[in-house]
Design an enzyme around this catalytic site. Structure first.
Site, PDB file in Angstrom:
ATOM      1  N   LYS A  91       0.834  -1.202   0.000  1.00  0.00           N
ATOM      2  CA  LYS A  91       0.000   0.000   0.000  1.00  0.00           C
ATOM      3  C   LYS A  91       0.872   1.256   0.000  1.00  0.00           C
ATOM      4  O   LYS A  91       0.649   2.181  -0.770  1.00  0.00           O
ATOM      5  CB  LYS A  91      -0.940   0.007   1.210  1.00  0.00           C
ATOM      6  CG  LYS A  91      -1.871   1.222   1.259  1.00  0.00           C
ATOM      7  CD  LYS A  91      -2.750   1.209   2.495  1.00  0.00           C
ATOM      8  CE  LYS A  91      -3.784   0.129   2.442  1.00  0.00           C
ATOM      9  NZ  LYS A  91      -4.771   0.235   3.559  1.00  0.00           N
TER      10      LYS A  91
ATOM     11  N   HIS B  33       0.546 -36.856  13.147  1.00  0.00           N
ATOM     12  CA  HIS B  33       1.839 -37.485  13.395  1.00  0.00           C
ATOM     13  C   HIS B  33       2.853 -36.486  13.949  1.00  0.00           C
ATOM     14  O   HIS B  33       4.062 -36.743  13.906  1.00  0.00           O
ATOM     15  CB  HIS B  33       2.349 -38.137  12.117  1.00  0.00           C
ATOM     16  CG  HIS B  33       1.454 -39.240  11.631  1.00  0.00           C
ATOM     17  ND1 HIS B  33       1.624 -40.554  11.988  1.00  0.00           N
ATOM     18  CD2 HIS B  33       0.340 -39.213  10.853  1.00  0.00           C
ATOM     19  CE1 HIS B  33       0.672 -41.300  11.437  1.00  0.00           C
ATOM     20  NE2 HIS B  33      -0.122 -40.501  10.741  1.00  0.00           N
TER      21      HIS B  33
ATOM     22  N   GLU C 275      -3.866 -10.749  14.681  1.00  0.00           N
ATOM     23  CA  GLU C 275      -3.617  -9.327  14.446  1.00  0.00           C
ATOM     24  C   GLU C 275      -4.865  -8.512  14.765  1.00  0.00           C
ATOM     25  O   GLU C 275      -4.777  -7.337  15.106  1.00  0.00           O
ATOM     26  CB  GLU C 275      -3.192  -9.099  12.994  1.00  0.00           C
ATOM     27  CG  GLU C 275      -2.463  -7.781  12.763  1.00  0.00           C
ATOM     28  CD  GLU C 275      -1.748  -7.734  11.429  1.00  0.00           C
ATOM     29  OE1 GLU C 275      -0.573  -8.128  11.366  1.00  0.00           O
ATOM     30  OE2 GLU C 275      -2.377  -7.321  10.439  1.00  0.00           O
TER      31      GLU C 275
ATOM     32  N   LYS D 293       8.911  -2.473  13.648  1.00  0.00           N
ATOM     33  CA  LYS D 293       9.364  -1.839  12.406  1.00  0.00           C
ATOM     34  C   LYS D 293      10.217  -0.609  12.706  1.00  0.00           C
ATOM     35  O   LYS D 293      11.267  -0.385  12.094  1.00  0.00           O
ATOM     36  CB  LYS D 293       8.162  -1.426  11.560  1.00  0.00           C
ATOM     37  CG  LYS D 293       7.339  -2.577  10.996  1.00  0.00           C
ATOM     38  CD  LYS D 293       6.183  -2.026  10.162  1.00  0.00           C
ATOM     39  CE  LYS D 293       5.328  -3.118   9.565  1.00  0.00           C
ATOM     40  NZ  LYS D 293       4.205  -2.592   8.764  1.00  0.00           N
TER      41      LYS D 293
ATOM     42  N   GLY E   6      -5.106  -4.728   5.308  1.00  0.00           N
ATOM     43  CA  GLY E   6      -4.274  -5.681   4.580  1.00  0.00           C
ATOM     44  C   GLY E   6      -4.727  -7.113   4.726  1.00  0.00           C
ATOM     45  O   GLY E   6      -4.746  -7.877   3.745  1.00  0.00           O
ATOM     46  N   ARG E   7      -5.117  -7.518   5.925  1.00  0.00           N
ATOM     47  CA  ARG E   7      -5.493  -8.919   6.133  1.00  0.00           C
ATOM     48  C   ARG E   7      -6.875  -9.243   5.574  1.00  0.00           C
ATOM     49  O   ARG E   7      -7.303 -10.396   5.624  1.00  0.00           O
ATOM     50  CB  ARG E   7      -5.400  -9.263   7.617  1.00  0.00           C
ATOM     51  CG  ARG E   7      -6.207  -8.383   8.554  1.00  0.00           C
ATOM     52  CD  ARG E   7      -5.781  -8.657   9.997  1.00  0.00           C
ATOM     53  NE  ARG E   7      -6.451  -7.820  10.978  1.00  0.00           N
ATOM     54  CZ  ARG E   7      -6.073  -6.593  11.306  1.00  0.00           C
ATOM     55  NH1 ARG E   7      -5.033  -6.043  10.694  1.00  0.00           N
ATOM     56  NH2 ARG E   7      -6.707  -5.903  12.234  1.00  0.00           N
TER      57      ARG E   7
ATOM     58  N   GLU F  12      10.307  -5.253   3.869  1.00  0.00           N
ATOM     59  CA  GLU F  12      10.572  -6.514   3.182  1.00  0.00           C
ATOM     60  C   GLU F  12      10.245  -6.413   1.695  1.00  0.00           C
ATOM     61  O   GLU F  12      11.024  -6.864   0.835  1.00  0.00           O
ATOM     62  CB  GLU F  12       9.750  -7.634   3.825  1.00  0.00           C
ATOM     63  CG  GLU F  12      10.126  -7.951   5.267  1.00  0.00           C
ATOM     64  CD  GLU F  12       9.387  -7.099   6.288  1.00  0.00           C
ATOM     65  OE1 GLU F  12       9.453  -7.414   7.488  1.00  0.00           O
ATOM     66  OE2 GLU F  12       8.734  -6.099   5.886  1.00  0.00           O
TER      67      GLU F  12
END
Length: 540
Positions: free
Chosen positions: A204, A382, A351, A510, A265-266, A210
Site C-alpha cells: 500500500k 503425526h 492481528e 518496524k 491488509g489482512r 521486506e
C-alpha cells in the site's frame, strides 16, 4: 449507555457465564448420551458450509446466555454498522469495507464503482498475459509471475492460489516472495528466466521494508539480465496507493492497481491484492471466489444470531476463552491444498484480536485473543495431535472437511475423511482407565502389566471441536469459508469490545529495526539495554 457502563456490563456478563460454568460438571459423553438429537440441534448450514458445533460443552442454557450477551453488546447493530460502511475502525476513523470488494450486481455506491473499475483493470491485464500480448523486454511471453509482498499482501493470495491448483493455467506459474531473508528471493529466481518473468509489487505504501528490499533486488536482477531502464515497465506492475513511488520505481501509471484505506491488509485478497489469483486461475475463478464470499456476507447480514455461522463460532470461542481459560485454538483443514489456511488465519485472528484495551482505550478486565495454530490433516496427527489428546491444556479444535474428493484417488479420500471424523470423536470420547486396562488384558497382557501400563494409555477426552464440511474445494466454497472466518473474527472483536481493524502492535518492531540497522553501520546508543547492544555487536 456510556462506554464505562458498557465495559462494566461486559465484566458482569462474563461473571454470569462463569457462574453458569461452575454450576455444571461438563461431560461431552453425557451431553450426547442424554440427547440423541444433539447433533441436529447444534448444527446449521449456510453458503455451502455445514457447521456441526455439537461437540462443544454447550446446552440450550449456555447458548442462550451467550446469545443474551451478544445482544447486550448490540451485536446485531454492530454487524449492520460493518456492512453499511460505518466507521467501525474507530482508532483510524474509517470504515472496514472489505465486503464491498465482493459485491454482486451493478455498482451502486462510490466504493463499489471503484471496485468495479479495478475488476475491469485486473481482468484486462490478466487476459493480456494469458493471450501473450503482454511480452517481456526480449519479446518473449510472460510465463512466470512473482508476487512480492508480505502479511496480507502475501498470505491470502498465496493460500488461495495453492488451494485452487486444479484451476491453474498451464502457461503460467505463480510464485510468492515475502521474507526479507535474501534466500527467499534468490531461491525463487534461481530457475526462472528473467525475459519471461513479471513481478507484482504489492504494498500500500510502497515502502514496506521486506517488499521494498525484495523489489529492489528483483529490479537489479532484471536489469542485469539485459533489460533496460525504459523496459522495466514490461516486467513490473504494482498494487499500491503510492502512485508516485511506484512510478519512480519504473512502473507505468496504467499498471498500478489501487489499494484503499478502507480495506485492511489482512482483508485485502478480494481486491487487486488478489491479482496473482486471477493470473494463476483466470478471472472467472476469481469471480466465483467473490460470489462465495458474498453468499456468506448475505447470510451474516440476515441470519438470526442463533443460526448465524460466524456468530455461533465466535460465541463458542468466547465461551472457552473466558470461562475455560483456554489460550489457543487449533485449526485442522483435512485437505492438503488448504495447508496454508492456518497461516492466513493466524494473521486474521491474532492481528485483529490481540489487544489489551477496549475501543475507548480502557484496559480490558478479561482475556482477549487466542493463539491460533494448526496444520493440514493428516500430517498433524503425526506431530502435535499427541498434545491435543493427552496434554494438560484444553485446546478447542476446528476440523475442516471436504466432501468431494480433491483428486482421482478416491479411496485415499475416504481414509482422509475417516481420519478427520475419528480425530474429533477421539477428542470427545477419550479412553478411561478401565477401558485401557481391559484393552491391554484382551491383548494378552497380565493383570499386573495391564495395571502398570494403563495410566499411560488413558486419554482424557471431553475435548471440544467444531467440524465444518465444504461440499467441494472450489473457488465458491473457498470464498465462503474465508468470509466465514473474517466475520467470526469481527464478531469476536464486538464481544470483547475491542477494535479488530487496527494493528498498532506491529509498528514498534518496524520502528526499532530501522534504528538497529542504522546503528549497525555506526555508533550503538549507550542508552539501549545491554542485550540489544551485545546482539548488534555479535550479529553485524
Amino acid at each position: 449507555m456510556t462506554s464505562e457502563t458498557l465495559a462494566l456490563s461486559r465484566v458482569a456478563a462474563i461473571s454470569r457465564l462463569k457462574s453458569h460454568f461452575d454450576q455444571k460438571k461438563w461431560s461431552l459423553r453425557e451431553l450426547f448420551a442424554t440427547d440423541p438429537q444433539r447433533a441436529d440441534k447444534f448444527s446449521c448450514m449456510a453458503a455451502g458450509i455445514d457447521l456441526d458445533y455439537s461437540k462443544n460443552h454447550l446446552n440450550e442454557d449456555t447458548l442462550q446466555l451467550l446469545l443474551d450477551y451478544a445482544e447486550e453488546q448490540n451485536l446485531s447493530n454492530q454487524i449492520s454498522a460493518l456492512l453499511c460502511g460505518a466507521n467501525v475502525n474507530n482508532t483510524e476513523h474509517r470504515p472496514a469495507l472489505h465486503t464491498a470488494l465482493r459485491f454482486q450486481g451493478q455498482p451502486q455506491t462510490e466504493h463499489q464503482r471503484a471496485v468495479e473499475d479495478c475488476r475491469v483493470q485486473m481482468k484486462r491485464f490478466a487476459e493480456s498475459v494469458h493471450n501473450h500480448s503482454w511480452r517481456g523486454f526480449s519479446d518473449k511471453p510472460i510465463r512466470h509471475i512473482v508476487n512480492i509482498g508480505i502479511g496480507g499482501s502475501d498470505l491470502g493470495p498465496r493460500m488461495v492460489v495453492e488451494a485452487l491448483r486444479p484451476w491453474h493455467k498451464d502457461s503460467i506459474r505463480v510464485h510468492f516472495v515475502a521474507n526479507v531473508d535474501g534466500a527467499d528471493l534468490s531461491d525463487t529466481l534461481a530457475d526462472l528466466d528473467a525475459e519471461e518473468t513479471l513481478f507484482i509489487v504489492a504494498s500500500k505504501s510502497f515502502s514496506t521494508l521486506e517488499t521494498r528490499e525484495n523489489a529492489l533486488s528483483a529490479r537489479r536482477w532484471i536489469l542485469s539480465a539485459g533489460c533496460s531502464e525504459s523496459q522495466l515497465a514490461q516486467h513490473f506492475v504494482a498494487v499500491s496507493s503510492n502512485i508516485t513511488a511506484a512510478q519512480d520505481f519504473g512502473i507505468a501509471p496504467e499498471n498500478i492497481f489501487p489499494m484503499w484505506n478502507w480495506v485492511g491488509g489482512r482483508y485485502s485478497l478480494w481486491s487487486a491484492i488478489g491479482l496473482p489469483i486471477v493470473l494463476a486461475c483466470g478471472y472467472e475463478v476469481f469471480a466465483q471466489l467473490l460470489q462465495g464470499a458474498n453468499a456468506m456476507d448475505q447470510h451474516f447480514a440476515s441470519a438470526p444470531l442463533e443460526s448465524n455461522l460466524p456468530a455461533l463460532m465466535a460465541l463458542t470461542q468466547f465461551w472457552y476463552r473466558q470461562c475455560w481459560n483456554t489460550t489457543s485454538q487449533v485449526v485442522l483443514p483435512y485437505a492438503q491444498r488448504l495447508a496454508r489456511f492456518p497461516a492466513w488465519l493466524q494473521q486474521l485472528d491474532m492481528e485483529s484480536l490481540g489487544k489489551s484495551v477496549d475501543k475507548d482505550g480502557q484496559t480490558l478486565g478479561y482475556p482477549s485473543g487466542s493463539v491460533i495454530w494448526g496444520s493440514e490433516g493428516t500430517n498433524g496427527q503425526h506431530s502435535f495431535h499427541q498434545l491435543l489428546h493427552q496434554g494438560t491444556e484444553l485446546i478447542p479444535a476446528d476440523f475442516i472437511a471436504i466432501k468431494e474428493p480433491t483428486s482421482e484417488l478416491h479411496e485415499q479420500h475416504r481414509w482422509l475423511q475417516a481420519c478427520c471424523i475419528s480425530q474429533s470423536q477421539a477428542l470427545l470420547r477419550g479412553k478411561s482407565l478401565h477401558e485401557a486396562r481391559q484393552e491391554l488384558e484382551e491383548a494378552g497382557h497380565t493383570h499386573r502389566e495391564a495395571h502398570a501400563l494403563a495410566p499411560h494409555k488413558v486419554i482424557p477426552g471431553n475435548r471440544p471441536s467444531n467440524t465444518l464440511i465444504l461440499g467441494k474445494l472450489d473457488s465458491f466454497h473457498l470464498g465462503s469459508l474465508l468470509a466465514l472466518y473474517e466475520h467470526k473474527v469481527y464478531v469476536g472483536g464486538c464481544l470483547l469490545g475491542i477494535n479488530p481493524f487496527d494493528q498498532w502492535g506491529v509498528e514498534l518492531g518496524k520502528q526499532l529495526s530501522s534504528k538497529i540497522h542504522k546503528a549497525a553501520k555506526g555508533e550503538i546508543p549507550q542508552d539501549w539495554d545491554s542485550s540489544t547492544r551485545s546482539l548488534v555487536k555479535k550479529l553485524f
